[in-house]
Write a protein that holds these residues in place. Structure first.
Motif, PDB file in Angstrom:
ATOM      1  N   LEU A  39     -22.990 -32.504  10.723  1.00  0.00           N
ATOM      2  CA  LEU A  39     -21.818 -31.848  10.169  1.00  0.00           C
ATOM      3  C   LEU A  39     -22.013 -31.530   8.694  1.00  0.00           C
ATOM      4  O   LEU A  39     -21.520 -30.510   8.196  1.00  0.00           O
ATOM      5  N   ARG A  40     -22.725 -32.393   7.992  1.00  0.00           N
ATOM      6  CA  ARG A  40     -22.982 -32.157   6.572  1.00  0.00           C
ATOM      7  C   ARG A  40     -23.849 -30.920   6.327  1.00  0.00           C
ATOM      8  O   ARG A  40     -23.812 -30.347   5.239  1.00  0.00           O
ATOM      9  N   ARG A  41     -24.594 -30.513   7.309  1.00  0.00           N
ATOM     10  CA  ARG A  41     -25.385 -29.290   7.168  1.00  0.00           C
ATOM     11  C   ARG A  41     -24.533 -28.040   7.331  1.00  0.00           C
ATOM     12  O   ARG A  41     -24.927 -26.949   6.899  1.00  0.00           O
ATOM     13  N   VAL A  42     -23.347 -28.175   7.918  1.00  0.00           N
ATOM     14  CA  VAL A  42     -22.517 -27.021   8.268  1.00  0.00           C
ATOM     15  C   VAL A  42     -21.340 -26.841   7.318  1.00  0.00           C
ATOM     16  O   VAL A  42     -21.024 -25.714   6.912  1.00  0.00           O
ATOM     17  N   VAL A  43     -20.677 -27.923   6.938  1.00  0.00           N
ATOM     18  CA  VAL A  43     -19.434 -27.825   6.152  1.00  0.00           C
ATOM     19  C   VAL A  43     -19.765 -27.736   4.670  1.00  0.00           C
ATOM     20  O   VAL A  43     -20.369 -28.651   4.104  1.00  0.00           O
ATOM     21  N   ASP A  44     -19.365 -26.634   4.037  1.00  0.00           N
ATOM     22  CA  ASP A  44     -19.658 -26.455   2.611  1.00  0.00           C
ATOM     23  C   ASP A  44     -18.508 -25.804   1.841  1.00  0.00           C
ATOM     24  O   ASP A  44     -18.668 -25.422   0.680  1.00  0.00           O
ATOM     25  N   GLN A  45     -17.324 -25.666   2.471  1.00  0.00           N
ATOM     26  CA  GLN A  45     -16.170 -25.104   1.781  1.00  0.00           C
ATOM     27  C   GLN A  45     -14.925 -25.937   2.067  1.00  0.00           C
ATOM     28  O   GLN A  45     -14.746 -26.442   3.182  1.00  0.00           O
ATOM     29  N   PHE A  46     -14.081 -26.076   1.047  1.00  0.00           N
ATOM     30  CA  PHE A  46     -12.768 -26.705   1.173  1.00  0.00           C
ATOM     31  C   PHE A  46     -11.750 -25.646   0.785  1.00  0.00           C
ATOM     32  O   PHE A  46     -11.720 -25.202  -0.362  1.00  0.00           O
ATOM     33  N   VAL A  47     -10.927 -25.223   1.751  1.00  0.00           N
ATOM     34  CA  VAL A  47     -10.011 -24.098   1.560  1.00  0.00           C
ATOM     35  C   VAL A  47      -8.597 -24.618   1.311  1.00  0.00           C
ATOM     36  O   VAL A  47      -8.058 -25.396   2.107  1.00  0.00           O
ATOM     37  N   LEU A  48      -7.995 -24.144   0.218  1.00  0.00           N
ATOM     38  CA  LEU A  48      -6.657 -24.560  -0.174  1.00  0.00           C
ATOM     39  C   LEU A  48      -5.641 -23.497   0.232  1.00  0.00           C
ATOM     40  O   LEU A  48      -5.799 -22.319  -0.091  1.00  0.00           O
ATOM     41  N   HIS A  49      -4.600 -23.951   0.933  1.00  0.00           N
ATOM     42  CA  HIS A  49      -3.517 -23.081   1.359  1.00  0.00           C
ATOM     43  C   HIS A  49      -2.201 -23.578   0.776  1.00  0.00           C
ATOM     44  O   HIS A  49      -2.022 -24.775   0.547  1.00  0.00           O
ATOM     45  N   CYS A  50      -1.269 -22.672   0.586  1.00  0.00           N
ATOM     46  CA  CYS A  50       0.132 -23.004   0.358  1.00  0.00           C
ATOM     47  C   CYS A  50       0.853 -22.727   1.672  1.00  0.00           C
ATOM     48  O   CYS A  50       0.720 -21.637   2.236  1.00  0.00           O
ATOM     49  N   ASP A  51       1.608 -23.703   2.187  1.00  0.00           N
ATOM     50  CA  ASP A  51       2.131 -23.529   3.545  1.00  0.00           C
ATOM     51  C   ASP A  51       3.296 -22.540   3.639  1.00  0.00           C
ATOM     52  O   ASP A  51       3.634 -22.080   4.733  1.00  0.00           O
ATOM     53  N   ALA A  52       3.931 -22.195   2.491  1.00  0.00           N
ATOM     54  CA  ALA A  52       5.074 -21.269   2.466  1.00  0.00           C
ATOM     55  C   ALA A  52       6.219 -21.748   3.347  1.00  0.00           C
ATOM     56  O   ALA A  52       7.123 -20.964   3.680  1.00  0.00           O
ATOM     57  N   CYS A  53       6.197 -23.022   3.696  1.00  0.00           N
ATOM     58  CA  CYS A  53       7.251 -23.628   4.511  1.00  0.00           C
ATOM     59  C   CYS A  53       8.086 -24.627   3.723  1.00  0.00           C
ATOM     60  O   CYS A  53       9.207 -24.937   4.115  1.00  0.00           O
ATOM     61  N   GLY A  54       7.534 -25.153   2.648  1.00  0.00           N
ATOM     62  CA  GLY A  54       8.262 -26.079   1.804  1.00  0.00           C
ATOM     63  C   GLY A  54       8.075 -27.541   2.123  1.00  0.00           C
ATOM     64  O   GLY A  54       8.182 -28.399   1.255  1.00  0.00           O
ATOM     65  N   LEU A  55       7.769 -27.855   3.386  1.00  0.00           N
ATOM     66  CA  LEU A  55       7.591 -29.236   3.842  1.00  0.00           C
ATOM     67  C   LEU A  55       6.513 -29.272   4.915  1.00  0.00           C
ATOM     68  O   LEU A  55       6.367 -28.338   5.702  1.00  0.00           O
ATOM     69  N   SER A  56       5.775 -30.364   4.984  1.00  0.00           N
ATOM     70  CA  SER A  56       4.693 -30.464   5.957  1.00  0.00           C
ATOM     71  C   SER A  56       5.208 -30.471   7.393  1.00  0.00           C
ATOM     72  O   SER A  56       4.550 -29.959   8.300  1.00  0.00           O
ATOM     73  N   SER A  75     -15.880 -34.032  -1.204  1.00  0.00           N
ATOM     74  CA  SER A  75     -17.150 -33.668  -1.843  1.00  0.00           C
ATOM     75  C   SER A  75     -18.203 -34.755  -1.670  1.00  0.00           C
ATOM     76  O   SER A  75     -19.402 -34.469  -1.731  1.00  0.00           O
ATOM     77  N   VAL A  76     -17.753 -35.986  -1.465  1.00  0.00           N
ATOM     78  CA  VAL A  76     -18.688 -37.086  -1.185  1.00  0.00           C
ATOM     79  C   VAL A  76     -19.101 -37.061   0.282  1.00  0.00           C
ATOM     80  O   VAL A  76     -20.283 -37.194   0.623  1.00  0.00           O
ATOM     81  N   ILE A  77     -18.131 -36.887   1.163  1.00  0.00           N
ATOM     82  CA  ILE A  77     -18.422 -36.853   2.601  1.00  0.00           C
ATOM     83  C   ILE A  77     -19.303 -35.662   2.943  1.00  0.00           C
ATOM     84  O   ILE A  77     -20.237 -35.773   3.753  1.00  0.00           O
ATOM     85  N   PHE A  78     -19.010 -34.519   2.322  1.00  0.00           N
ATOM     86  CA  PHE A  78     -19.756 -33.284   2.569  1.00  0.00           C
ATOM     87  C   PHE A  78     -20.356 -32.806   1.241  1.00  0.00           C
ATOM     88  O   PHE A  78     -19.715 -32.035   0.498  1.00  0.00           O
ATOM     89  N   PRO A  79     -21.556 -33.232   0.922  1.00  0.00           N
ATOM     90  CA  PRO A  79     -22.138 -32.941  -0.400  1.00  0.00           C
ATOM     91  C   PRO A  79     -22.313 -31.458  -0.708  1.00  0.00           C
ATOM     92  O   PRO A  79     -22.448 -31.097  -1.888  1.00  0.00           O
ATOM     93  N   LEU A  80     -22.302 -30.580   0.299  1.00  0.00           N
ATOM     94  CA  LEU A  80     -22.417 -29.150   0.026  1.00  0.00           C
ATOM     95  C   LEU A  80     -21.128 -28.558  -0.542  1.00  0.00           C
ATOM     96  O   LEU A  80     -21.144 -27.429  -1.049  1.00  0.00           O
ATOM     97  N   ILE A  81     -20.016 -29.298  -0.442  1.00  0.00           N
ATOM     98  CA  ILE A  81     -18.778 -28.850  -1.091  1.00  0.00           C
ATOM     99  C   ILE A  81     -18.871 -29.228  -2.564  1.00  0.00           C
ATOM    100  O   ILE A  81     -18.612 -30.365  -2.952  1.00  0.00           O
ATOM    101  N   ARG A  82     -19.289 -28.289  -3.396  1.00  0.00           N
ATOM    102  CA  ARG A  82     -19.411 -28.550  -4.827  1.00  0.00           C
ATOM    103  C   ARG A  82     -18.020 -28.622  -5.464  1.00  0.00           C
ATOM    104  O   ARG A  82     -17.090 -27.949  -5.023  1.00  0.00           O
ATOM    105  N   LEU A  83     -17.903 -29.424  -6.478  1.00  0.00           N
ATOM    106  CA  LEU A  83     -16.640 -29.508  -7.205  1.00  0.00           C
ATOM    107  C   LEU A  83     -16.570 -28.361  -8.215  1.00  0.00           C
ATOM    108  O   LEU A  83     -16.752 -28.522  -9.417  1.00  0.00           O
ATOM    109  N   ASP A  84     -16.308 -27.183  -7.675  1.00  0.00           N
ATOM    110  CA  ASP A  84     -16.161 -25.982  -8.474  1.00  0.00           C
ATOM    111  C   ASP A  84     -15.408 -24.953  -7.645  1.00  0.00           C
ATOM    112  O   ASP A  84     -15.284 -25.086  -6.419  1.00  0.00           O
TER     113      ASP A  84
END
Length: 369
Positions: A104-121, A255-264
């Motif tokens: 999995l660490r070879r595949v996952v390299d992005q962390f995508v941030l969304h706003c839910d536009a719903c107000g609550l989880s 970023s620790v679990i998936f090292p390809l997700i750079r903190l940037d």
């Protein structure tokens, strides 16, 4: 006579958890910082593995009822990650969910941030699960509670062409509105006696599933943030301090679990400012790190103009690489009271409140109620 050795693990012995764990490939990883996590395994969590609707009447929630409605086309809200980084033999191995963390660490390299536009989880999960047949790995509520709905090994349906390579989070917020759009701000935000903007959950939400619905929550900035993003002038209220704290810890952990997700994050050419539009396809294909939904799809604008990119990334880096404590002054002033680590200098932009923190990471508490 049965003899039991001291220190031996007994059959049926419960394994204790700390309450801040997220799950990747069946393994638990902690977020720290007293962040509360509810996974799909926990009472009070949200389960995207289920095929029935979560909030519909029970006798109208199963897949057979959904087939009759004809809106959601498949019982599953997620799929299997596909990647050209895997061999044919490895694809066969993971078809049944047999992902190892190394694969999995070879595949996952992005962390995508969304706003839910719903107000609550809670409302977000209802929209994804019950109405649209979509999913996301994580949600962060206005009180900072983190919900995990799927193992990170799954291909959640949240970011189109980045689904195979990404982990996604929906952050509870009403979202951003253009000048020509009718917003819902007057129903969800009001000023208190001190002039601070506070969140007001509408009565029809019945508490909204918040773990502490009696507490008052405040956006970090009291005034609307107005800025250009994705080619439009948009208005949005900022997120809560509790959400920023949880997101910082989640970002650092991923970023620790998936090292390809750079903190940037994607930046404007020749600048440290966040890129305010979508990435060209070649740049998106090459990007590894933290990005917004609008960086992937030109018609999106989340997490919105109020989101404080540099704070989140700088604080996540600081969590993993804290600075050394300051050297003691050889002749301390008799009235000085310096304790603990020196401040990093990464502060959330705020109005009507000041940042106070005993930790070096500047996760400010909410204003006093």
């Amino acid at each position: 006579t049965i003899q039991i050795n001291l220190g031996m693990v007994l059959p049926g012995e419960a394994v204790s958890r700390h309450g801040d764990e997220i799950i990747a490939c069946g393994q638990f990883f902690r977020l720290g910082g007293d962040v509360k996590v509810f996974t799909w395994l926990d009472a009070g969590g949200y389960d995207a593995y289920r095929v029935e609707k979560r909030f519909a009447p029970l006798d109208a929630s199963d897949w057979e009822a959904q087939v009759k409605e004809g809106v959601i086309k498949t019982p599953n809200r997620y799929g299997m990650r596909k990647s050209n980084k895997l061999s044919a033999a490895e694809v066969q191995r993971v078809r049944g969910g047999g992902w190892s963390l190394d694969l999995l660490r070879r595949v996952v390299d992005q962390f995508v941030l969304h706003c839910d536009a719903c107000g609550l989880s809670q409302r977000c999960f209802e929209v994804l699960q019950d109405r649209r047949g979509l999913s996301v790995h994580f949600m962060i509520d206005i009180d900072g509670t983190v919900y995990q709905t799927l193992d990170c090994k799954e291909r959640a349906w949240h970011a189109t062409i980045s689904n195979d390579r990404s982990v996604g989070v929906e952050i509870a917020n009403l979202g951003a509105y253009g000048d020509d759009e009718t917003d819902k701000f007057n129903r969800w935000y009001s000023r208190d006696a001190k002039g601070r903007t506070r969140l007001v959950v509408p009565p029809e939400c019945h508490g909204g599933g918040l773990k502490n619905s009696s507490r008052t929550y405040f956006p970090v900035r009291s005034n609307l943030v107005v800025d250009n993003l994705a080619g439009r002038r948009l208005r949005q209220y900022d997120y809560t301090p509790q959400q920023y704290k949880s997101l910082v810890h989640l970002t650092a952990a991923l970023s620790v679990i998936f090292p390809l997700i750079r903190l940037d994050y994607p930046r404007e050419h020749g600048s440290n400012q966040p890129l305010r539009c979508n990435l060209p396809l070649p740049d998106l294909a090459a990007f590894q790190g933290v990005l917004g939904h609008y960086h992937i799809q030109a018609e999106k604008n989340d997490p919105g103009p109020a989101f404080q990119w540099e704070y989140v990334i700088a604080e996540a880096r600081a969590l993993l690489h804290p600075p050394p404590p300051p050297a003691p002054h050889p002749h301390p002033h008799p009235h000085s009271s310096v304790h603990g680590h020196q401040a990093h200098g990464h502060t959330l932009q705020q109005q009507h409140t000041q940042t106070h923190s005993s930790s070096p990471h500047h996760s400010p508490p909410p204003p006093a109620t």
